[in-house]
Motif scaffolding. Structure first.
Motif, PDB file in Angstrom:
ATOM      1  N   ARG A  97       0.844  -1.207   0.119  1.00  0.00           N
ATOM      2  CA  ARG A  97       0.086   0.250   0.075  1.00  0.00           C
ATOM      3  C   ARG A  97       0.534   1.604  -0.165  1.00  0.00           C
ATOM      4  NH1 ARG A  97      -5.525  -0.876   1.412  1.00  0.00           N
ATOM      5  NH2 ARG A  97      -5.992   1.306   2.394  1.00  0.00           N
ATOM      6  N   ASN A 100       1.880   3.290  -3.993  1.00  0.00           N
ATOM      7  CA  ASN A 100       0.486   3.965  -4.529  1.00  0.00           C
ATOM      8  C   ASN A 100      -0.192   4.909  -3.499  1.00  0.00           C
ATOM      9  OD1 ASN A 100      -1.313   2.387  -3.409  1.00  0.00           O
ATOM     10  ND2 ASN A 100      -2.610   1.672  -4.832  1.00  0.00           N
ATOM     11  N   MET A 102      -1.582   4.355  -0.963  1.00  0.00           N
ATOM     12  CA  MET A 102      -3.305   3.903  -0.311  1.00  0.00           C
ATOM     13  C   MET A 102      -2.815   4.348   1.092  1.00  0.00           C
ATOM     14  SD  MET A 102      -5.527   3.375  -2.252  1.00  0.00           S
ATOM     15  CE  MET A 102      -6.741   2.855  -2.107  1.00  0.00           C
ATOM     16  N   VAL A 130      -3.828  11.125  -7.113  1.00  0.00           N
ATOM     17  CA  VAL A 130      -4.388  10.838  -7.580  1.00  0.00           C
ATOM     18  C   VAL A 130      -2.984  10.310  -9.757  1.00  0.00           C
ATOM     19  CG1 VAL A 130      -6.369  11.596  -9.603  1.00  0.00           C
ATOM     20  CG2 VAL A 130      -6.607  12.095  -7.118  1.00  0.00           C
ATOM     21  N   ARG A 133      -1.642   7.371  -8.802  1.00  0.00           N
ATOM     22  CA  ARG A 133      -2.981   5.601  -8.406  1.00  0.00           C
ATOM     23  C   ARG A 133      -2.975   5.486 -10.112  1.00  0.00           C
ATOM     24  NH1 ARG A 133      -5.486   8.428  -3.559  1.00  0.00           N
ATOM     25  NH2 ARG A 133      -3.869   8.177  -1.307  1.00  0.00           N
ATOM     26  N   ALA A 134      -3.269   6.157 -10.660  1.00  0.00           N
ATOM     27  CA  ALA A 134      -3.801   5.840 -11.668  1.00  0.00           C
ATOM     28  C   ALA A 134      -2.272   5.063 -12.419  1.00  0.00           C
ATOM     29  CB  ALA A 134      -3.608   7.323 -12.801  1.00  0.00           C
ATOM     30  N   VAL A 136      -0.704   3.816 -11.021  1.00  0.00           N
ATOM     31  CA  VAL A 136      -0.297   2.684 -10.483  1.00  0.00           C
ATOM     32  C   VAL A 136      -1.373   2.059  -9.658  1.00  0.00           C
ATOM     33  CG1 VAL A 136       1.143   1.407  -8.246  1.00  0.00           C
ATOM     34  CG2 VAL A 136       2.545   3.145  -9.305  1.00  0.00           C
ATOM     35  N   GLY A 137      -2.025   0.728 -10.241  1.00  0.00           N
ATOM     36  CA  GLY A 137      -3.408   0.628  -9.974  1.00  0.00           C
ATOM     37  C   GLY A 137      -3.504  -0.697  -9.033  1.00  0.00           C
ATOM     38  N   MET A 138      -4.669  -0.866  -8.095  1.00  0.00           N
ATOM     39  CA  MET A 138      -4.485  -1.654  -7.244  1.00  0.00           C
ATOM     40  C   MET A 138      -5.411  -3.051  -7.214  1.00  0.00           C
ATOM     41  SD  MET A 138      -3.734  -0.779  -3.657  1.00  0.00           S
ATOM     42  CE  MET A 138      -3.776  -2.057  -2.538  1.00  0.00           C
ATOM     43  N   PHE A 140      -7.833  -5.466  -5.387  1.00  0.00           N
ATOM     44  CA  PHE A 140      -7.649  -5.661  -3.131  1.00  0.00           C
ATOM     45  C   PHE A 140      -8.358  -7.155  -3.193  1.00  0.00           C
ATOM     46  CE2 PHE A 140      -8.975  -1.454  -4.418  1.00  0.00           C
ATOM     47  CZ  PHE A 140      -7.961  -0.622  -3.401  1.00  0.00           C
ATOM     48  N   ASN A 144     -14.130  -5.857  -5.268  1.00  0.00           N
ATOM     49  CA  ASN A 144     -14.841  -4.867  -4.391  1.00  0.00           C
ATOM     50  C   ASN A 144     -15.511  -3.908  -5.877  1.00  0.00           C
ATOM     51  OD1 ASN A 144     -12.813  -3.426  -5.268  1.00  0.00           O
ATOM     52  ND2 ASN A 144     -12.365  -1.986  -3.949  1.00  0.00           N
ATOM     53  N   PRO A 145     -15.991  -4.392  -6.936  1.00  0.00           N
ATOM     54  CA  PRO A 145     -17.196  -3.355  -7.344  1.00  0.00           C
ATOM     55  C   PRO A 145     -17.874  -3.058  -7.766  1.00  0.00           C
ATOM     56  CG  PRO A 145     -17.997  -5.764  -7.938  1.00  0.00           C
ATOM     57  CD  PRO A 145     -17.224  -6.018  -6.600  1.00  0.00           C
ATOM     58  N   ARG A 210     -11.279  -3.189 -14.348  1.00  0.00           N
ATOM     59  CA  ARG A 210     -11.032  -2.149 -14.020  1.00  0.00           C
ATOM     60  C   ARG A 210      -9.555  -1.123 -13.731  1.00  0.00           C
ATOM     61  NH1 ARG A 210     -14.132  -1.305  -8.525  1.00  0.00           N
ATOM     62  NH2 ARG A 210     -12.051  -1.711  -7.378  1.00  0.00           N
TER      63      ARG A 210
END
Lengths: 301, 615
Positions: A97, A100, A102, A130, A133-134, A136-138, A140, A144-145, A210
């Protein structure tokens, strides 16, 4: 790649461990850890990656007064899968975490040290979280759609980042992402159906679609299969293996078989310390630290 | 469940094992557990039943009171609305406005009762229809002259007491079978009616019984007076006894006390004398069976209908009555048994709002089929009025509507914005904690305090209009804010963190995460909290009293700054009025308010169900 070999090796190791348990326990209780064990805080590093995508140096993480990570140095190789393993509470998710930022969402978390993405320090005050995070995607632990349609789930990221100018572009991104996530064939007739109506494995692949829709450079996966059944797990693992072609993947897992199957490099964390990192087959066949050996043979954790 | 509780499995079974869970002690424990479970169940059911009983009691009382108010009686009277009489020169509205419509109503009524001649009787007659009748006719003429001018009859609402008479709420009545042949001695004035049989015997007995009851009452009063007398005498004796022992100043004080008491005793003695005399008189009249009786207004009324006329009896014996003719008889011919009738109105005339004369006139209107029962539109369409039959809730409903609009448009955006900021963005420090604690405390502040605040700040400092829904809405918004903030924060907190992480994970900013994902998911909870807060505000009275919304306002408000009142305040005001019809309208208005509240709560449930999403 020799995933099967590594897996076999790991199984061999555990069988071997079973037979030698009594002997080794006795030996351990009487004498200090073996000579090749690094002192706490110093990491045994083997086979550094060819191209380094992300680099962590002297990373300390504190939750309030409690320190969760101690002086972690870890390189993430580009276009390969790095697995972070270790017992619960060892700090592997905390490190993930950090990659990115988080952890910023947790008020009491404080991070020291340097983490770079390419050449850029991601904790530089000028950097936009922001945008990071675009890049480095994550994904979980629990799928969690968003409680929206399948299409909207994937279109959301590209839309807020302005990646698609027209509706056609957006549709193309959605379809490509679904294809890359191996979900397109299953859902192509019901893109308007709610994403929460899919099965657990499909939901997780939807989350992967996603994440890749915003074309990130790195994908972080926090125990992506722990809520899935073995068949769904197999599909996701297969997918991770394919994603390696285009993305740098960091995966946290509790399953050593999974780490052995999907990753090229493995890092073993213990009590907030990065104990050992190296090529996956090496870690699983010939760990150099007793703690690593004990963990992968199922002695603890 | 009950079966299991009734027969514990181990009961009566031979004690086989003596293990930890099968020994006698264990069985005892088991039995004790069953007993305590049964007790708990009993108390639970008893609590629910008690609550349900009181709820049903409350609702049935209100509904029972309210039902008569939803209907109203109209009487159709002949009216002269011809062009010639209203506007002979065809000058239009200016003239139509000035016509004496009271006279139109008055003349219409009189034409139905040609025999009513004295001033007092005519006034009684005029009081039967609502005093708003003329206004209604005028309104009809002005609204639609073409249709109304030329009409020869018009339905006007009855006065509230007359209305209650037709709803059977004025007095109990009894009809007596007649057997003998009755012969009246005249057709007008004071006449006698003689019956060949003892037709009046039962009525006379009734009257005597009634006198007996009155005597009992006087006797009780007498007894209480006598007790007071005794006490006063004892006090005097005790003062007198202590006087020699006291000093001069105390003695003077005692003298004064004794004098006061002696005056009181004189008054009491006079009172007792009067009561004793009255008692003796009543007893004598009630026990002298068969003796003539004079019917005063304190006794039940006896009305005789004979030969098309009505006679109100003023004295009665077993075979004859003497009384005043109210509706003239057609002949003095003898009527045979069954062709004439006797009616007893049990409640004495003095104790009711509707006298015997009015009652007879109303009977005539009903007999001519001029009285009609209609759904009470006035109640739902008009504003406040001092006349019970003209009072309606529409003004209060509109006032409530404006107030709620103002409350909602202030409290909802402010409350939700505050909740989002506090929950999602505000740093967690002393200041935000202080704000948080204060918001929670505000929710517990008595509502009248908000009213005082409104009075001091909105009216006195800002100079906003009194009695206006705008100010009412602002005050109620202050009162509702904490409710909305607390509910919204709870709803925001209930959104699973995985949704936030998912949004943040794809690179949404904090604001995007909240607006695109968290807020929509929290919306059902926020709306539920808002509607419950609004329902609370809708039923609130106290703060609105402070800002003058308790004023008597006849006009229906057309903007939020017009003076108006709101439903709960209207109920509060009506509950103060003595008229029976106002009491009924109070209950009816409570039902309307309850209907609004139930609707709003149902809306909250529906919204929650509609927007609830699974994640």
């Amino acid at each position: 790649m020799s995933t099967t070999n590594v897996q076999d090796a790991a199984q061999d190791m555990s069988q071997q461990a079973e037979t030698t348990t009594a002997h080794e326990t006795a030996a351990q209780s009487s004498q200090a850890p073996g000579s090749d064990v690094a002192p706490g805080g110093t990491t045994i590093t083997d086979a550094p990656p060819d191209v380094i995508k992300m680099k962590g140096r002297n990373v300390d993480v504190f939750y309030g007064d409690k320190q969760a990570l101690f002086d972690v140095d870890l390189d993430i190789g580009e276009r390969q899968v790095t697995a972070l393993i270790g017992p619960s509470g060892c700090g592997k998710s905390t490190f993930l975490r950090c990659l990115n930022r988080m952890n910023d969402t947790i008020d009491i978390a404080r991070i020291e040290g340097d983490i770079t993405l390419g050449e850029q320090d991601i904790y530089d005050p000028h950097i936009d979280v922001v945008e990071l995070r675009a890049r480095v995607g994550m994904i979980f632990q629990k799928p969690n759609p968003f409680p929206k349609s399948i299409f909207e789930n994937i279109a959301y990221g590209p839309r807020i980042h302005g990646l698609a100018d027209t509706k056609t572009d957006l549709e193309e991104i959605v379809v490509t992402s679904l294809q890359k996530a191996g979900l397109f064939e299953e859902v192509k007739d019901r893109l308007d159906a709610p994403g929460t109506g899919l099965s657990g494995g499909q939901q997780q692949r939807l989350c992967i679609a996603r994440a890749i829709a915003t074309s990130p450079e790195v994908l972080l996966m926090d125990e992506p299969c722990s809520a899935l059944d073995p068949i769904a797990t197999a599909k996701v693992e297969e997918l991770i293996d394919e994603l390696r072609e285009n993305f740098t993947v960091v995966i946290v897992t509790h399953s050593m078989q999974q780490a052995a199957r999907v990753s090229q490099r493995t890092a073993f964390f213990h009590l907030g310390i990065l104990v050992e990192v190296g090529a996956t087959d090496q870690i699983f066949t010939n760990p150099r630290d007793t703690r690593t050996r004990d963990y992968i043979t199922g002695r603890f954790g | 469940m009950t079966d299991v509780a009734a027969s514990p499995p181990a009961a009566g079974a031979p004690s086989q094992g003596q293990g930890l869970h099968t020994s006698d002690a264990a069985r005892k424990r088991l039995k004790a557990r069953y007993a305590s479970e049964a007790r708990f169940k009993f108390f639970g059911i008893a609590a629910v039943l008690t609550a349900a009983f009181f709820l049903v009691l409350l609702l049935s009382t209100i509904v029972g009171q309210a039902i008569p108010a939803f209907n109203q009686h109209y009487v159709t009277i002949p009216v002269d609305l011809s062009q010639e009489s209203l506007d002979p020169n065809n000058e239009g509205e200016a003239v139509l406005r000035r016509v004496d419509y009271d006279a139109v109503v008055r003349n219409g009524l009189r034409s139905l009762f040609p025999y009513v001649e004295s001033r007092g009787d005519r006034r009684t007659l005029g009081g039967l229809v609502s005093s708003g009748s003329a206004v209604r006719i005028r309104q009809a003429v002005l609204d639609d002259p073409d249709a109304t001018i030329g009409q020869t009859s018009f339905a006007v609402p009855l006065d509230d007491v007359a209305d209650l008479y037709f709803k059977g709420q004025v007095s109990e009545e009894r009809f007596v079978e007649t057997t003998g042949e009755a012969s009246p001695t005249g057709t007008e004035g004071t006449i006698q009616i003689l019956s060949t049989a003892n037709d009046f015997r039962d009525l006379l007995a009734d009257v005597k019984d009634f006198l007996g009851e009155q005597a009992d009452e006087v006797e009780r009063e007498l007894a209480s007076r006598e007790r007071s007398l005794e006490r006063a005498e004892i006090d005097i004796v005790s003062y007198r006894d202590r006087m020699p022992e006291e000093g001069a100043d105390r003695r003077e004080f005692f003298e004064d006390q004794v004098q006061i008491l002696e005056r009181g005793i004189n008054g009491l003695n006079a009172n007792i004398r009067d009561l004793t005399a009255e008692l003796a008189d009543l007893r004598a009249r009630s026990t002298a069976a068969g003796a003539d009786e004079v019917l005063t207004t304190e006794l039940p009324s006896i009305l005789v209908e004979i030969n098309g006329g009505v006679v109100k009896a003023s004295s009665i014996n077993a075979t004859a009555v003497e009384g005043e003719v109210i509706v003239p008889l057609t002949t003095t011919a003898a009527a045979s048994g069954g062709d004439w009738s006797i009616r007893e109105v049990v409640l004495p005339e003095r104790n009711r709002k509707l006298d015997d004369r009015s009652l007879i006139y109303l009977d005539q209107l009903a007999a001519e089929e001029r009285v009609e029962r209609q759904f009470n539109m006035i109640f739902f369409s008009s504003g406040a009025s001092r006349e019970a039959e003209l009072a309606g809730i529409w003004g209060a409903v509109v006032g409530s509507f404006f107030t709620m609009i103002v409350t909602l448009s202030l409290a909802f955006p402010l409350g939700v914005a505050a909740a989002i900021y506090l929950e999602e963005f505000a740093p967690k420090n002393r200041l935000t904690q202080l704000i948080e604690v204060n918001i929670n405390n505000l929710a517990a502040v008595p509502s009248i305090v908000f009213g005082l605040l409104g009075l001091a700040v909105f009216l006195n400092t800002f100079g906003l209009p009194r009695s206006a829904p705008l100010v009412g809405g602002m005050v109620l918004a202050l009162m509702t804010l904490p409710t909305i903030i607390i509910a919204s924060r709870a709803a925001l907190r209930a959104v699973p963190p995985s949704i936030r992480e998912g949004a943040l994970g794809v690179g949404a900013s904090k604001l995007q995460t909240v607006l695109h994902h968290v807020l929509p998911l929290a919306m059902p909870g926020i709306l539920t909290g808002t509607i419950i807060g609004m329902a609370q505000a809708l039923g609130e009275t106290a703060p609105l009293l402070m800002i003058g919304m308790v004023a008597f306002i006849v006009d229906i408000p057309s903007t939020p700054v017009d003076p108006s009142t709101v439903l709960p305040v209207q109920i509060f005001m009506w509950a103060d009025f003595p008229e029976v019809l106002f009491r009924q309208k109070t209950s009816a208005a409570i039902l309307v308010l309850l209907a609004f509240l139930v609707t709003m709560n149902a809306l909250a449930v529906i919204l929650r169900k509609r927007f609830e999403r699974r994640w």
